[in-house]
Design a protein around this motif. Structure first.
Motif, mmCIF file in Angstrom:
data_model
loop_
_atom_site.group_PDB
_atom_site.id
_atom_site.type_symbol
_atom_site.label_atom_id
_atom_site.label_comp_id
_atom_site.label_asym_id
_atom_site.label_seq_id
_atom_site.Cartn_x
_atom_site.Cartn_y
_atom_site.Cartn_z
ATOM 1 N N ASN A 1 26.054 27.350 30.925
ATOM 2 C CA ASN A 1 27.362 26.931 31.431
ATOM 3 C C ASN A 1 27.301 25.527 32.027
ATOM 4 O OD1 ASN A 1 28.935 29.122 30.695
ATOM 5 N ND2 ASN A 1 28.672 30.201 32.629
ATOM 6 N N ARG A 2 26.164 25.193 32.613
ATOM 7 C CA ARG A 2 26.001 23.850 33.183
ATOM 8 C C ARG A 2 25.773 22.801 32.101
ATOM 9 N NH1 ARG A 2 20.787 23.978 35.731
ATOM 10 N NH2 ARG A 2 20.032 22.940 33.829
ATOM 11 N N GLU A 3 24.952 23.121 31.125
ATOM 12 C CA GLU A 3 24.537 22.129 30.122
ATOM 13 C C GLU A 3 25.496 22.053 28.930
ATOM 14 O OE1 GLU A 3 21.988 20.030 30.420
ATOM 15 O OE2 GLU A 3 21.544 20.842 32.418
ATOM 16 N N MET A 4 26.292 23.096 28.713
ATOM 17 C CA MET A 4 27.236 23.103 27.597
ATOM 18 C C MET A 4 28.643 23.386 28.144
ATOM 19 S SD MET A 4 25.000 25.087 24.633
ATOM 20 C CE MET A 4 26.237 24.789 23.359
ATOM 21 N N GLU B 1 31.003 33.531 14.433
ATOM 22 C CA GLU B 1 32.164 32.958 15.108
ATOM 23 C C GLU B 1 31.782 31.685 15.872
ATOM 24 O OE1 GLU B 1 32.370 37.037 14.162
ATOM 25 O OE2 GLU B 1 31.079 36.147 15.717
ATOM 26 N N VAL B 2 30.504 31.575 16.237
ATOM 27 C CA VAL B 2 29.990 30.361 16.870
ATOM 28 C C VAL B 2 29.400 29.484 15.759
ATOM 29 C CG1 VAL B 2 28.379 29.413 18.564
ATOM 30 C CG2 VAL B 2 29.504 31.611 19.001
ATOM 31 N N PRO B 3 29.879 28.241 15.616
ATOM 32 C CA PRO B 3 29.460 27.397 14.482
ATOM 33 C C PRO B 3 27.971 27.051 14.491
ATOM 34 C CG PRO B 3 31.441 26.526 15.541
ATOM 35 C CD PRO B 3 30.913 27.602 16.439
ATOM 36 N N GLU B 4 27.478 26.693 13.314
ATOM 37 C CA GLU B 4 26.077 26.299 13.155
ATOM 38 C C GLU B 4 25.686 25.217 14.145
ATOM 39 O OE1 GLU B 4 23.379 23.759 9.953
ATOM 40 O OE2 GLU B 4 24.995 25.039 9.186
ATOM 41 N N TYR C 1 22.745 25.577 16.994
ATOM 42 C CA TYR C 1 21.627 24.632 16.961
ATOM 43 C C TYR C 1 21.521 23.887 18.295
ATOM 44 C CZ TYR C 1 19.078 20.330 15.937
ATOM 45 O OH TYR C 1 18.201 19.277 15.993
ATOM 46 N N ARG C 2 22.663 23.424 18.804
ATOM 47 C CA ARG C 2 22.678 22.695 20.080
ATOM 48 C C ARG C 2 22.248 23.610 21.235
ATOM 49 N NH1 ARG C 2 27.406 21.392 23.295
ATOM 50 N NH2 ARG C 2 28.634 22.363 21.634
ATOM 51 N N LYS C 3 22.655 24.862 21.168
ATOM 52 C CA LYS C 3 22.255 25.822 22.193
ATOM 53 C C LYS C 3 20.733 25.994 22.199
ATOM 54 C CE LYS C 3 22.078 30.100 21.346
ATOM 55 N NZ LYS C 3 22.302 31.498 20.930
ATOM 56 N N LEU C 4 20.140 26.123 21.017
ATOM 57 C CA LEU C 4 18.690 26.294 20.935
ATOM 58 C C LEU C 4 17.954 25.062 21.454
ATOM 59 C CD1 LEU C 4 18.605 28.031 17.452
ATOM 60 C CD2 LEU C 4 17.974 29.094 19.634
ATOM 61 N N MET C 5 18.444 23.892 21.122
ATOM 62 C CA MET C 5 17.829 22.664 21.625
ATOM 63 C C MET C 5 17.974 22.574 23.150
ATOM 64 S SD MET C 5 16.440 21.113 19.067
ATOM 65 C CE MET C 5 16.205 19.423 19.639
ATOM 66 N N THR C 6 19.099 23.030 23.662
ATOM 67 C CA THR C 6 19.324 23.029 25.111
ATOM 68 C C THR C 6 18.384 24.004 25.802
ATOM 69 O OG1 THR C 6 21.651 22.429 24.803
ATOM 70 C CG2 THR C 6 21.047 23.420 26.917
ATOM 71 N N ILE C 7 18.209 25.177 25.218
ATOM 72 C CA ILE C 7 17.275 26.154 25.792
ATOM 73 C C ILE C 7 15.858 25.597 25.780
ATOM 74 C CG2 ILE C 7 16.217 28.418 25.416
ATOM 75 C CD1 ILE C 7 18.993 29.358 24.383
ATOM 76 N N GLU C 8 15.472 24.977 24.676
ATOM 77 C CA GLU C 8 14.128 24.395 24.598
ATOM 78 C C GLU C 8 13.930 23.343 25.686
ATOM 79 O OE1 GLU C 8 11.351 21.780 21.515
ATOM 80 O OE2 GLU C 8 13.204 22.683 20.803
ATOM 81 N N HIS D 1 21.339 33.383 11.638
ATOM 82 C CA HIS D 1 22.425 32.432 11.859
ATOM 83 C C HIS D 1 21.997 31.064 11.318
ATOM 84 C CE1 HIS D 1 25.505 30.012 13.790
ATOM 85 N NE2 HIS D 1 26.114 31.108 14.201
ATOM 86 N N PRO D 2 22.876 30.353 10.607
ATOM 87 C CA PRO D 2 22.485 29.055 10.048
ATOM 88 C C PRO D 2 22.026 28.049 11.111
ATOM 89 C CG PRO D 2 24.857 29.430 9.821
ATOM 90 C CD PRO D 2 24.251 30.734 10.216
ATOM 91 N N GLY D 3 22.514 28.195 12.345
ATOM 92 C CA GLY D 3 22.052 27.316 13.417
ATOM 93 C C GLY D 3 20.596 27.539 13.759
ATOM 94 N N LEU D 4 20.143 28.803 13.750
ATOM 95 C CA LEU D 4 18.733 29.112 13.983
ATOM 96 C C LEU D 4 17.891 28.658 12.804
ATOM 97 C CD1 LEU D 4 16.368 30.407 15.460
ATOM 98 C CD2 LEU D 4 17.144 32.645 14.634
ATOM 99 N N ALA D 5 18.403 28.840 11.584
ATOM 100 C CA ALA D 5 17.680 28.372 10.398
ATOM 101 C C ALA D 5 17.476 26.859 10.454
ATOM 102 C CB ALA D 5 18.443 28.767 9.135
#
Length: 345
Positions: free
Chosen positions: A57-60, A269-272, A276-283, A321-325
């Motif tokens: 919630n803070r980063e996105m 429902e959440v776009p690729e 992808y941005r979420k995963l980079m943010t978590i990393e 999910h294509p974002g994870l791929a």
């Protein structure tokens, strides 16, 4: 006249901001709401999801995540599939049962309105067995529990499903005894059961009730034999060694456990780009997450590795999910054999 003019101006100054507050801005309209279901308050899944939510919630800021506790992870997968939630807390063992219309998901496919996909793997949970310490030397492996009473966990839980899967692989036809968690220690001591499930999160944190049970009575971890370990691996089940000091009174240097993967997932429902941005943010914030909740130590140590291992464990059951791929491709960790398992609308 002067006072009437000043009063009118003051009225305008008050009314104008009130009027603005009632008009939604373009930025506010673009914020996407995510109702993210997880397990019950007080559980490892709920605690971890709250920490993850606070960071995301803070980063996105274009997303607003609300954590919704449910009776358990199973309810979140069912709830997503029936359009009750936007995000869910899914394990590879649950996805396997869903894909094969078996176990706890038997007959559920007729109710599904959409299919879950995998999008982020957070950590592993690892399952094994504890027996009475006085009897430990009588066992050469898990196979010696054939025909014996065993509490393998509460019936609907993923940890029980994974342990039962491993025991079935080894043809350990035990007798399941259902118990309240608080009765596991006394039931073992009174010989109403001969073994109960022990498990940890992230190869470091045992469930509190497990440590309490191992403190309340004399329990020793029972490791599968070398031949059983080989059989588990041949069947596609991973096996890990956790330091014995992780558990109270494990009485072995290394506890051999069978891991499975838990993740906080969203659907197509959440776009690729956003996944992808979420995963980079978590990393980028994995170290902070690990400080907030030690369950995230695994992604802090090897975010890419956990994602790859999670996909490998579940790709035959649930699409990616294509974002994870995309994330795994860019990290050089994607297997082209998975190409036909990328989800699409």
């Amino acid at each position: 006249m002067k006072y009437r003019l000043m009063a009118a101006i003051a009225g305008l100054l008050i009314a104008f901001p009130l009027g603005l507050s009632q008009i939604p801005t373009a930025e506010a309209q673009q914020v996407k709401q995510i109702r993210w279901a997880t397990s019950a308050v007080g559980s490892a899944g709920h605690r971890a999801k709250v920490a993850l939510m606070a960071m995301l919630n803070r980063e996105m800021p274009d997303y607003s995540i609300t954590v919704l506790p449910t009776p358990g992870a199973l309810a979140t997968v069912r709830g997503y599939a029936t359009n009750q939630f936007d995000g869910y807390y899914g394990a590879d063992i649950a996805f396997r049962e869903l894909a094969t219309d078996s176990g706890r998901f038997r007959g559920f496919s007729a109710q599904m309105q959409r299919e879950p996909v995998q999008s982020f793997w957070a950590y592993t949970m690892e399952v094994g067995l504890g027996v009475r310490a006085a009897d430990r030397e009588r066992y050469s492996g898990w196979g010696d529990l054939r025909g014996r009473p065993v509490f393998s966990g509460p019936a609907p839980w993923d940890v029980r499903a994974q342990l039962e899967r491993a025991m079935e692989t080894l043809e350990v036809g035990h007798r399941y005894v259902e118990l309240d968690l608080g009765l596991a220690a006394s039931s073992l001591a009174e010989r109403n059961i001969d073994a109960f499930i022990i498990y940890s999160t992230g190869e470091s944190n045992p469930a509190p009730w497990v440590n309490e049970a191992m403190t309340a009575t004399d329990v020793a971890a029972l490791n599968p034999s070398e031949a059983e370990i080989a059989k588990l691996r041949a069947a596609g089940l991973d096996v890990v060694e956790v330091d014995g000091s992780v558990f109270r009174n494990a009485r072995v240097d290394k506890v051999v456990l069978v891991p499975f993967f838990y993740g906080f997932h969203v659907g197509l429902e959440v776009p690729e780009e956003d996944v992808y941005r979420k995963l980079m943010t978590i990393e980028a914030n994995a170290a902070e997450l690990a400080q907030s909740d030690s369950a995230f130590r695994q992604i802090a140590a090897d975010m890419v590795g956990i994602q790859r291992r999670g996909v490998a464990a579940s790709v035959d059951s649930v699409k990616v999910h294509p974002g994870l791929a995309r994330y795994l491709r860019e990290k050089g960790a994607w297997d082209d054999a998975w190409n036909d398992r990328i989800a699409s609308r």
